[in-house]
Design an enzyme around this catalytic site. Structure first.
Site, PDB file in Angstrom:
ATOM      1  N   CYS A   1       0.819  -1.224   0.000  1.00 22.72           N
ATOM      2  CA  CYS A   1       0.000   0.000   0.000  1.00 22.72           C
ATOM      3  C   CYS A   1       0.848   1.268   0.000  1.00 22.72           C
ATOM      4  O   CYS A   1       0.335   2.344  -0.306  1.00 22.72           O
ATOM      5  CB  CYS A   1      -0.953  -0.005   1.184  1.00 22.72           C
ATOM      6  SG  CYS A   1      -1.966  -1.482   1.250  1.00 22.72           S
TER       7      CYS A   1
ATOM      8  N   HIS B   1      -3.574   6.883   3.108  1.00 22.90           N
ATOM      9  CA  HIS B   1      -3.944   5.618   2.482  1.00 22.90           C
ATOM     10  C   HIS B   1      -5.351   5.238   2.952  1.00 22.90           C
ATOM     11  O   HIS B   1      -5.674   5.361   4.138  1.00 22.90           O
ATOM     12  CB  HIS B   1      -2.926   4.550   2.889  1.00 22.90           C
ATOM     13  CG  HIS B   1      -3.332   3.164   2.508  1.00 22.90           C
ATOM     14  ND1 HIS B   1      -3.724   2.838   1.230  1.00 22.90           N
ATOM     15  CD2 HIS B   1      -3.428   2.027   3.246  1.00 22.90           C
ATOM     16  CE1 HIS B   1      -4.028   1.548   1.199  1.00 22.90           C
ATOM     17  NE2 HIS B   1      -3.864   1.042   2.399  1.00 22.90           N
TER      18      HIS B   1
ATOM     19  N   ASN C   1     -10.192  -0.466  -0.164  1.00 22.11           N
ATOM     20  CA  ASN C   1      -8.732  -0.366  -0.149  1.00 22.11           C
ATOM     21  C   ASN C   1      -8.182  -0.885  -1.478  1.00 22.11           C
ATOM     22  O   ASN C   1      -8.274  -2.078  -1.761  1.00 22.11           O
ATOM     23  CB  ASN C   1      -8.207  -1.191   1.037  1.00 22.11           C
ATOM     24  CG  ASN C   1      -6.695  -1.132   1.175  1.00 22.11           C
ATOM     25  OD1 ASN C   1      -5.986  -0.679   0.279  1.00 22.11           O
ATOM     26  ND2 ASN C   1      -6.197  -1.608   2.298  1.00 22.11           N
TER      27      ASN C   1
HETATM   28  N1  ACO Z   1     -18.547  -9.406   8.796  1.00 19.00           N
HETATM   29  C1  ACO Z   1     -18.955  -9.758  10.005  1.00 19.00           C
HETATM   30  N2  ACO Z   1     -18.124 -10.150  10.995  1.00 19.00           N
HETATM   31  C2  ACO Z   1     -16.804 -10.158  10.718  1.00 19.00           C
HETATM   32  C3  ACO Z   1     -16.306  -9.813   9.456  1.00 19.00           C
HETATM   33  C4  ACO Z   1     -17.220  -9.421   8.479  1.00 19.00           C
HETATM   34  N3  ACO Z   1     -16.832  -9.038   7.248  1.00 19.00           N
HETATM   35  N4  ACO Z   1     -14.956  -9.912   9.477  1.00 19.00           N
HETATM   36  C5  ACO Z   1     -14.626 -10.323  10.718  1.00 19.00           C
HETATM   37  N5  ACO Z   1     -15.748 -10.487  11.463  1.00 19.00           N
HETATM   38  C6  ACO Z   1     -15.842 -10.921  12.837  1.00 19.00           C
HETATM   39  C7  ACO Z   1     -14.646 -11.710  13.280  1.00 19.00           C
HETATM   40  O1  ACO Z   1     -14.791 -13.062  12.898  1.00 19.00           O
HETATM   41  C8  ACO Z   1     -14.704 -11.536  14.775  1.00 19.00           C
HETATM   42  O2  ACO Z   1     -15.665 -12.414  15.283  1.00 19.00           O
HETATM   43  P1  ACO Z   1     -15.406 -13.190  16.677  1.00 19.00           P
HETATM   44  O3  ACO Z   1     -15.270 -12.091  17.704  1.00 19.00           O
HETATM   45  O4  ACO Z   1     -16.619 -14.027  16.830  1.00 19.00           O
HETATM   46  O5  ACO Z   1     -14.129 -13.930  16.471  1.00 19.00           O
HETATM   47  C9  ACO Z   1     -15.259 -10.106  14.936  1.00 19.00           C
HETATM   48  O6  ACO Z   1     -15.855  -9.778  13.679  1.00 19.00           O
HETATM   49  C10 ACO Z   1     -14.216  -9.087  15.283  1.00 19.00           C
HETATM   50  O7  ACO Z   1     -13.109  -9.285  14.440  1.00 19.00           O
HETATM   51  P2  ACO Z   1     -11.851  -8.388  14.554  1.00 19.00           P
HETATM   52  O8  ACO Z   1     -10.862  -8.845  13.536  1.00 19.00           O
HETATM   53  O9  ACO Z   1     -11.404  -8.271  15.945  1.00 19.00           O
HETATM   54  O10 ACO Z   1     -12.469  -6.969  14.100  1.00 19.00           O
HETATM   55  P3  ACO Z   1     -11.768  -5.581  14.075  1.00 19.00           P
HETATM   56  O11 ACO Z   1     -12.560  -4.618  14.841  1.00 19.00           O
HETATM   57  O12 ACO Z   1     -10.296  -5.658  14.342  1.00 19.00           O
HETATM   58  O13 ACO Z   1     -11.937  -5.175  12.536  1.00 19.00           O
HETATM   59  C11 ACO Z   1     -10.649  -5.117  10.517  1.00 19.00           C
HETATM   60  C12 ACO Z   1     -11.353  -5.988  11.539  1.00 19.00           C
HETATM   61  C13 ACO Z   1     -11.678  -4.242   9.844  1.00 19.00           C
HETATM   62  C14 ACO Z   1      -9.987  -6.016   9.498  1.00 19.00           C
HETATM   63  C15 ACO Z   1      -9.616  -4.237  11.238  1.00 19.00           C
HETATM   64  O14 ACO Z   1      -8.802  -4.986  12.074  1.00 19.00           O
HETATM   65  C16 ACO Z   1      -8.734  -3.507  10.262  1.00 19.00           C
HETATM   66  O15 ACO Z   1      -9.173  -2.685   9.481  1.00 19.00           O
HETATM   67  N6  ACO Z   1      -7.423  -3.763  10.297  1.00 19.00           N
HETATM   68  C17 ACO Z   1      -6.502  -3.092   9.401  1.00 19.00           C
HETATM   69  C18 ACO Z   1      -6.258  -4.010   8.297  1.00 19.00           C
HETATM   70  C19 ACO Z   1      -6.157  -3.335   6.976  1.00 19.00           C
HETATM   71  O16 ACO Z   1      -6.708  -2.300   6.708  1.00 19.00           O
HETATM   72  N7  ACO Z   1      -5.423  -4.011   6.123  1.00 19.00           N
HETATM   73  C20 ACO Z   1      -5.273  -3.596   4.791  1.00 19.00           C
HETATM   74  C21 ACO Z   1      -3.868  -3.616   4.357  1.00 19.00           C
HETATM   75  S1  ACO Z   1      -2.818  -2.690   5.399  1.00 19.00           S
HETATM   76  C22 ACO Z   1      -3.393  -1.250   5.214  1.00 19.00           C
HETATM   77  O17 ACO Z   1      -3.889  -0.981   4.170  1.00 19.00           O
HETATM   78  C23 ACO Z   1      -3.259  -0.316   6.306  1.00 19.00           C
END
Ligand code: ACO
Length: 339
Positions: free
Chosen positions: A122, A266, A296
């Protein structure tokens, strides 16, 4: 109006034009509800994404990159013959080789250019801009096409709700030019900082499909050639690194966060963007967001946003634009642009 000083280590390089291309097909959160166990409410509150674009059947990364390039050349008022370097930042190249940049060179007919790809996830577009700046600084190249282009729909596991809701396809491009008289021009690159930490590579990667783990009939069902991510860890590092990189780039330019007219971060997650804005002290109204429409698009998010900001009149002479990115590797970078 704050006019940052000209960096004595670099000749003046400006962003002379920008362009972007988004495929027509829209995949909404409602569509995703039919594909995996998710909801519009979960995706919107956790990420800020409402819809993303998906490349058409047969449409490749180089096709999108070439279209963004044509638009950037038109806006910079340069022809393909004027280009002497093309750099494509991508983690979703058309193929391992030749480089996507070579395919773009052919598609746009840039016969006088050399072309290569860089891989910094990214942060790729900002890495590519800085590589271009170094080429320009040596006097070796004068007119450089820098592109961030991704077809992430080809790297996504569409059965994995943790990742498939986050990503989209698209391309953005900028034409960078050397300015010989040292004068001030809109789009001047003032400062750039970059960083990487390979010890955290395992947190965000496509583990299979490369030389370390080729896809075989035996492992094909494990979907190793798709994006694997530790979301929470990635989130934490993204906020910390992007804040530090922004502060460093501003300090290098002799500026403060209060000087920033437009922050273009980003586009990965609205909570990451809000956290950066809050920590830096840049309010939401001075932060550019199009994440809701495109998701993204990795290396393409910043050039697409920059192009949309420019075309919609959000960039005015005298503005200070802060670009900042973070991605797999981990990699991070920030640039200050004086418009
Ligand atoms: N729909 C419904 N539930 C979901 C989904 C979905 N699409 N995806 C995950 N869940 C569930 C998980 O299974 C979990 O359930 P559980 O508690 O029963 O295990 C729950 O939601 C919480 O999951 P977390 O991963 O803890 O959720 P979080 O609040 O961290 O959000 C996310 C997840 C959106 C991926 C976040 O961590 C994030 O944005 N991280 C940054 C990652 C990113 O942007 N990466 C891209 C590349 S790097 C960059 O560009 C910066």
């Amino acid at each position: 109006m704050t006019t940052p000083p000209i960096d004595p280590d670099f000749c003046v390089t400006t962003i002379a034009g920008t362009g972007s291309y988004l495929p027509e097909r829209i995949l909404t959160n409602a569509d995703l509800q039919h594909m995996v166990d998710t909801s519009d409410e979960w995706i919107t509150t956790r990420t800020g994404i409402k819809e993303r674009r998906i490349a058409a059947e047969g449409q490749s990364t180089s096709d999108m990159a070439a279209e963004a390039a044509r638009r950037a050349m038109e806006s910079a008022n340069v022809t393909a013959d004027d280009l002497d370097l093309i750099i494509v930042a991508t983690v979703s190249p058309d193929m391992f080789f030749p480089a996507t940049a070579c395919l773009v060179q052919d598609k746009i007919g840039a016969r006088n250019a050399i072309a290569f790809d860089i891989s910094a996830a990214c942060s790729g577009f900002l890495f590519a801009m800085q590589v271009a700046r170094h080429f320009i600084n040596t006097g070796n190249r004068r007119t450089v096409l820098v592109i961030g282009a991704e077809k992430l729909s080809s790297l996504v596991n569409w059965d994995d709700r943790n990742t498939c809701v986050l990503f989209g396809d698209g391309a953005g491009a900028a034409v960078l030019k050397r300015i010989d008289n040292g004068g001030d021009q809109p789009g001047r690159v003032v400062s750039t900082v970059m960083g990487t930490d390979g010890s955290l590579a395992h947190l965000l990667r496509v583990p299979g499909g490369g030389a370390a783990c080729p896809i075989t009939p035996d492992n094909a069902d494990q979907r190793l050639n798709t994006i694997h991510m530790e979301g929470r860890e990635t989130f934490k590092h993204a906020v910390t690194r992007m804040c530090h990189a922004s502060e460093e780039a501003l300090a290098k330019a002799g500026l403060k966060a209060s000087d920033v007219t437009l922050l273009i971060p980003h586009q990965a997650n609205h909570r990451i963007i809000s956290a950066i804005g809050e920590r830096l002290g840049v309010p939401a109204e001075r932060t550019f967001v199009n994440l809701d429409r495109y998701g993204n698009t990795s290396a393409a998010t910043i050039p697409i946003a920059l192009d949309e900001a420019r075309r919609s009149g959000r960039l005015k002479r005298g503005d200070i634009v802060l670009l900042v990115a973070f991605g797999g590797g981990f990699t991070w970078a920030s640039s200050v642009i004086a418009w």
